[in-house]
Design a protein around this motif. Structure first.
Motif, PDB file in Angstrom:
ATOM      1  N   TRP A   9      25.619  -9.798 -31.790  1.00  0.00           N
ATOM      2  CA  TRP A   9      27.020  -9.481 -31.511  1.00  0.00           C
ATOM      3  C   TRP A   9      27.410  -9.855 -30.084  1.00  0.00           C
ATOM      4  N   ALA A  10      26.465 -10.064 -29.220  1.00  0.00           N
ATOM      5  CA  ALA A  10      26.751 -10.387 -27.819  1.00  0.00           C
ATOM      6  C   ALA A  10      26.846 -11.901 -27.632  1.00  0.00           C
ATOM      7  N   VAL A  11      27.729 -12.518 -28.384  1.00  0.00           N
ATOM      8  CA  VAL A  11      27.871 -13.978 -28.367  1.00  0.00           C
ATOM      9  C   VAL A  11      28.137 -14.497 -26.952  1.00  0.00           C
ATOM     10  N   ARG A  12      28.919 -13.774 -26.165  1.00  0.00           N
ATOM     11  CA  ARG A  12      29.214 -14.197 -24.791  1.00  0.00           C
ATOM     12  C   ARG A  12      27.963 -14.257 -23.927  1.00  0.00           C
ATOM     13  N   SER A  13      26.939 -13.528 -24.300  1.00  0.00           N
ATOM     14  CA  SER A  13      25.691 -13.541 -23.528  1.00  0.00           C
ATOM     15  C   SER A  13      24.782 -14.692 -23.936  1.00  0.00           C
ATOM     16  N   TRP A  14      24.663 -14.956 -25.230  1.00  0.00           N
ATOM     17  CA  TRP A  14      23.681 -15.953 -25.664  1.00  0.00           C
ATOM     18  C   TRP A  14      24.242 -17.339 -25.939  1.00  0.00           C
ATOM     19  N   LEU A  15      25.505 -17.465 -26.325  1.00  0.00           N
ATOM     20  CA  LEU A  15      26.045 -18.789 -26.654  1.00  0.00           C
ATOM     21  C   LEU A  15      25.996 -19.759 -25.464  1.00  0.00           C
ATOM     22  N   PRO A  16      26.372 -19.352 -24.257  1.00  0.00           N
ATOM     23  CA  PRO A  16      26.268 -20.293 -23.132  1.00  0.00           C
ATOM     24  C   PRO A  16      24.833 -20.750 -22.869  1.00  0.00           C
TER      25      PRO A  16
ATOM     26  N   LEU B 169      24.071 -23.342 -25.539  1.00  0.00           N
ATOM     27  CA  LEU B 169      24.778 -24.608 -25.321  1.00  0.00           C
ATOM     28  C   LEU B 169      24.311 -25.375 -24.082  1.00  0.00           C
ATOM     29  N   ALA B 170      23.659 -24.704 -23.152  1.00  0.00           N
ATOM     30  CA  ALA B 170      23.222 -25.367 -21.920  1.00  0.00           C
ATOM     31  C   ALA B 170      22.106 -26.380 -22.174  1.00  0.00           C
ATOM     32  N   MET B 171      21.195 -26.074 -23.077  1.00  0.00           N
ATOM     33  CA  MET B 171      20.043 -26.964 -23.275  1.00  0.00           C
ATOM     34  C   MET B 171      20.440 -28.355 -23.764  1.00  0.00           C
ATOM     35  N   PRO B 172      21.330 -28.508 -24.744  1.00  0.00           N
ATOM     36  CA  PRO B 172      21.701 -29.875 -25.130  1.00  0.00           C
ATOM     37  C   PRO B 172      22.297 -30.683 -23.979  1.00  0.00           C
ATOM     38  N   ARG B 173      23.051 -30.027 -23.103  1.00  0.00           N
ATOM     39  CA  ARG B 173      23.617 -30.747 -21.943  1.00  0.00           C
ATOM     40  C   ARG B 173      22.506 -31.247 -21.031  1.00  0.00           C
TER      41      ARG B 173
ATOM     42  N   ARG C 253      23.469 -14.420 -14.111  1.00  0.00           N
ATOM     43  CA  ARG C 253      24.650 -13.556 -14.081  1.00  0.00           C
ATOM     44  C   ARG C 253      24.813 -12.807 -15.404  1.00  0.00           C
ATOM     45  N   ARG C 254      24.712 -13.542 -16.499  1.00  0.00           N
ATOM     46  CA  ARG C 254      24.879 -12.925 -17.823  1.00  0.00           C
ATOM     47  C   ARG C 254      23.758 -11.933 -18.114  1.00  0.00           C
ATOM     48  N   ALA C 255      22.570 -12.233 -17.671  1.00  0.00           N
ATOM     49  CA  ALA C 255      21.443 -11.317 -17.907  1.00  0.00           C
ATOM     50  C   ALA C 255      21.683  -9.988 -17.201  1.00  0.00           C
ATOM     51  N   ARG C 256      22.214 -10.057 -15.981  1.00  0.00           N
ATOM     52  CA  ARG C 256      22.524  -8.818 -15.255  1.00  0.00           C
ATOM     53  C   ARG C 256      23.647  -8.050 -15.946  1.00  0.00           C
ATOM     54  N   GLU C 257      24.680  -8.769 -16.365  1.00  0.00           N
ATOM     55  CA  GLU C 257      25.828  -8.123 -17.008  1.00  0.00           C
ATOM     56  C   GLU C 257      25.511  -7.672 -18.426  1.00  0.00           C
TER      57      GLU C 257
END
Length: 160
Positions: free
Chosen positions: A31-38, A41-45, A103-107
């Motif tokens: 449910w925490a898409v904002r935490s894991w989706l970025p 998505l970072a690895m393919p870049r 940042r996301r890990a802390r939040e």
């Protein structure tokens, strides 16, 4: 794994050492898409950036199969120095992705996990064999040659 199987016994081409880098993430809360989706998505870049500039040292990579919440890659690098240089490059994709993850890990308080393992493998300390397989693993990263070129036995292929 893609492509047509190569007939017979093959081994990875190339001399010298190799760095094996395993990296992945674990989705701890779907449910925490904002935490894991970025993070996802970072690895393919980063992979695209590395593929565009082969001089950075990435030889090849492959997606690691895992359970639905675990995602990972195995990467083969020319050297520890090139891997570390990429990780520290202020102008590349990695540094901003790493800062954003922190940042996301802390939040997010444990909504997404991250891991990596690095293995520096000196020349003569590894060997490979692929029998009736398409290019795979280190053989896919470095290319393959018939086993006879590097030795018929594993012990021969691992000799210094």
């Amino acid at each position: 794994m893609s492509g047509k199987p190569m007939q017979g016994r093959m081994t990875a081409d190339g001399e010298g050492g190799v760095v094996v880098f395993l990296i992945g993430m674990r989705i701890n809360s779907w449910w925490a898409v904002r935490s894991w989706l970025p993070v996802f998505l970072a690895m393919p870049r980063m992979i695209k950036e590395l593929a565009r500039d082969r001089g950075r040292g990435l030889l090849g990579y492959r997606l690691l199969p895992g359970l639905p919440r675990n995602l990972g890659l195995i990467q083969y690098w020319e050297s520890k120095e090139k891997l570390l240089a990429y990780a520290a490059d202020q102008g590349g994709e990695h540094r901003p992705a790493w800062a954003a993850f922190n940042r996301r890990a802390r939040e997010g308080r444990d909504k997404v996990g991250f891991w990596h393992e690095t293995y520096v493998v000196p020349a003569g300390s590894y060997e490979s064999i692929y029998v009736n397989m398409p290019s795979f693993g280190l053989g896919e990263a470095r290319g393959t040659v018939p086993v006879g070129r590097r030795g018929e036995r594993a012990a021969d292929r691992m000799a210094p």
